[in-house]
Design an enzyme around this catalytic site. Structure first.
Site, PDB file in Angstrom:
ATOM      1  N   ASP A 114       0.836  -1.211   0.000  1.00 23.88           N
ATOM      2  CA  ASP A 114       0.000   0.000   0.000  1.00 23.88           C
ATOM      3  C   ASP A 114       0.869   1.259   0.000  1.00 23.88           C
ATOM      4  O   ASP A 114       1.967   1.256   0.549  1.00 23.88           O
ATOM      5  CB  ASP A 114      -0.893  -0.025   1.252  1.00 23.88           C
ATOM      6  N   GLY A 115       0.330   2.327  -0.591  1.00 25.54           N
ATOM      7  CA  GLY A 115       0.997   3.625  -0.510  1.00 25.54           C
ATOM      8  C   GLY A 115       1.638   4.094  -1.808  1.00 25.54           C
ATOM      9  O   GLY A 115       2.344   5.110  -1.812  1.00 25.54           O
TER      10      GLY A 115
ATOM     11  N   GLY B   9       0.205   5.446  -4.438  1.00 17.85           N
ATOM     12  CA  GLY B   9      -0.350   6.732  -4.860  1.00 17.85           C
ATOM     13  C   GLY B   9       0.251   7.867  -4.038  1.00 17.85           C
ATOM     14  O   GLY B   9       0.691   8.895  -4.578  1.00 17.85           O
TER      15      GLY B   9
ATOM     16  N   ASN C 159     -10.712  -2.795  -6.300  1.00 19.91           N
ATOM     17  CA  ASN C 159      -9.921  -1.780  -7.024  1.00 19.91           C
ATOM     18  C   ASN C 159     -10.529  -1.369  -8.370  1.00 19.91           C
ATOM     19  O   ASN C 159     -10.149  -0.347  -8.940  1.00 19.91           O
ATOM     20  CB  ASN C 159      -8.477  -2.258  -7.261  1.00 19.91           C
TER      21      ASN C 159
ATOM     22  N   ARG D  35       2.074  -4.991   6.070  1.00 18.25           N
ATOM     23  CA  ARG D  35       1.303  -3.966   5.368  1.00 18.25           C
ATOM     24  C   ARG D  35       2.088  -2.666   5.416  1.00 18.25           C
ATOM     25  O   ARG D  35       2.499  -2.217   6.491  1.00 18.25           O
ATOM     26  CB  ARG D  35      -0.087  -3.765   5.993  1.00 18.25           C
TER      27      ARG D  35
ATOM     28  N   SER E 114      -8.153  -5.370   4.785  1.00 21.65           N
ATOM     29  CA  SER E 114      -8.674  -5.036   3.455  1.00 21.65           C
ATOM     30  C   SER E 114      -9.050  -6.252   2.599  1.00 21.65           C
ATOM     31  O   SER E 114      -8.700  -6.316   1.414  1.00 21.65           O
ATOM     32  CB  SER E 114      -7.663  -4.164   2.697  1.00 21.65           C
TER      33      SER E 114
ATOM     34  N   GLU F  67       1.345 -13.371  12.123  1.00 20.31           N
ATOM     35  CA  GLU F  67       1.854 -12.187  12.815  1.00 20.31           C
ATOM     36  C   GLU F  67       1.706 -11.003  11.860  1.00 20.31           C
ATOM     37  O   GLU F  67       1.993 -11.132  10.665  1.00 20.31           O
ATOM     38  CB  GLU F  67       3.332 -12.369  13.172  1.00 20.31           C
TER      39      GLU F  67
HETATM   40  C1  FPP Z   1      -1.945   0.261  -3.340  1.00 22.26           C
HETATM   41  O1  FPP Z   1      -1.430   1.561  -3.372  1.00 22.26           O
HETATM   42  C2  FPP Z   1      -1.421  -0.500  -4.441  1.00 22.26           C
HETATM   43  C3  FPP Z   1      -2.171  -1.066  -5.427  1.00 22.26           C
HETATM   44  C4  FPP Z   1      -3.622  -0.984  -5.514  1.00 22.26           C
HETATM   45  C5  FPP Z   1      -1.537  -1.793  -6.537  1.00 22.26           C
HETATM   46  C6  FPP Z   1      -0.358  -2.611  -6.141  1.00 22.26           C
HETATM   47  C7  FPP Z   1       0.346  -2.936  -7.367  1.00 22.26           C
HETATM   48  C8  FPP Z   1       1.674  -2.874  -7.548  1.00 22.26           C
HETATM   49  C9  FPP Z   1       2.682  -2.608  -6.527  1.00 22.26           C
HETATM   50  C10 FPP Z   1       2.198  -3.194  -8.859  1.00 22.26           C
HETATM   51  C11 FPP Z   1       1.952  -4.649  -9.005  1.00 22.26           C
HETATM   52  C12 FPP Z   1       2.738  -5.225 -10.031  1.00 22.26           C
HETATM   53  C13 FPP Z   1       2.684  -6.539 -10.245  1.00 22.26           C
HETATM   54  C14 FPP Z   1       3.552  -7.148 -11.276  1.00 22.26           C
HETATM   55  C15 FPP Z   1       1.754  -7.354  -9.466  1.00 22.26           C
HETATM   56  P1  FPP Z   1      -2.447   2.752  -3.480  1.00 22.26           P
HETATM   57  O2  FPP Z   1      -2.569   3.140  -4.902  1.00 22.26           O
HETATM   58  O3  FPP Z   1      -3.745   2.379  -2.840  1.00 22.26           O
HETATM   59  O4  FPP Z   1      -1.722   3.854  -2.676  1.00 22.26           O
HETATM   60  P2  FPP Z   1      -2.416   5.018  -1.843  1.00 22.26           P
HETATM   61  O5  FPP Z   1      -3.109   4.359  -0.694  1.00 22.26           O
HETATM   62  O6  FPP Z   1      -1.257   5.849  -1.426  1.00 22.26           O
HETATM   63  O7  FPP Z   1      -3.349   5.742  -2.771  1.00 22.26           O
END
Ligand code: FPP
Length: 249
Positions: free
Chosen positions: A29-30, A32, A77, A197, A205, A216
């Site tokens: 997460d994180g 964005g 998502n 996380r 989530s 853990e």
């Molecule tokens: C959450 O961050 C992340 C996701 C929804 C996507 C995770 C995907 C990747 C790391 C790329 C995956 C690549 C492969 C090959 C599987 P967020 O966008 O919710 O961040 P935020 O909470 O800061 O908005």
């Protein structure tokens, strides 16, 4: 499944090889926020997130962790803006193609779980190909959850089991934890010992609701694109301090 610690990137001396988790799950997460903090479009955070994932997979390889399961795209998502969803699908597709040879040479076995029928058809084809080409690999088992939801996984398992009962292959008394666990998406790998996380949120989530029963949990404020070898090391040190009781004394 045996993953031997690497000789080129040995286990840091403050980690105990005997107490390494067998299965690590990660809510990445994180992305964005990482981009927004730098004045970049959110999509750049996802791109950097792929690099963090790659480093984490190969840390597992080097340090003898046999299984890693990551939340790549949740069933919820789809509610994000269309441009972000399309970008993520393309990013995943592209990463699968680009990283396939290296995954093969490093012995990674890729498995993708979730409602794959809901993914773009080109991505489905590439997932099938990547899974087929890495199926025999004996190194880290990388499970990618895509279009995945824990509740959906549990309801699907219930549907399978109910069908077997209806067809007379199972009696209701046969249903127990062990049998149920064979109908979720991760039957061969064992439950995660550790859930990481990133970005500080204290939530599961809808991730691996069945499998996380006794895991853990380690939450770090670090945003996923910044989660590097040092951060992973820190999470593992924290895990090795835990006293796991599984509900006993
Ligand atoms: C959450 O961050 C992340 C996701 C929804 C996507 C995770 C995907 C990747 C790391 C790329 C995956 C690549 C492969 C090959 C599987 P967020 O966008 O919710 O961040 P935020 O909470 O800061 O908005």
């Amino acid at each position: 499944m045996t993953v031997q610690p690497s000789t080129t990137h040995p286990l840091p001396p403050d980690l105990n090889a005997e107490r390494m988790p067998h299965h690590v799950a990660v809510i990445m997460d994180g992305n964005g926020r990482w981009a927004e903090q730098r004045g970049l479009p959110r999509l750049m955070g996802h791109r950097q997130g792929v690099a963090a994932l790659k480093s984490t997979v190969y840390c597992c390889s080097s340090w003898g962790i046999p299984a890693l399961t990551v939340y790549g795209f949740s069933a919820e998502n789809w509610g994000r803006p269309r441009t972000e969803v399309d970008f993520l699908m393309e990013l995943i597709n592209h990463a699968l193609g680009r990283e396939l040879d290296e995954m093969i040479s490093r012995g990674v076995c890729l498995r993708v779980v979730g409602d794959l029928n809901g993914l773009p058809s080109r991505l489905q084809t590439n997932i099938e190909e990547a899974m087929a080409k890495t199926r025999q690999n004996q190194g880290v088992l990388l499970t990618l959850a895509l279009n995945y939801g824990g509740r959906q996984e549990i309801t699907e398992a219930c549907r399978h089991i109910a069908t077997q009962v209806q067809q007379g292959h199972l009696a209701p008394e046969d249903i127990n934890d062990e049998l149920f666990g064979r109908h979720v998406f991760t039957p061969s790998v064992g439950d995660p010992d550790l859930l990481i996380r990133t970005s500080g949120e204290m939530r599961i989530s809808n991730f691996l609701l069945w499998q996380l029963a006794y895991s853990e949990i380690y939450v770090t404020p670090t945003l996923w694109p910044d989660f590097d070898q040092m951060e992973f090391h820190r999470a593992l040190c924290d895990y090795q301090q835990r006293h796991r009781r599984f509900g006993k004394l």
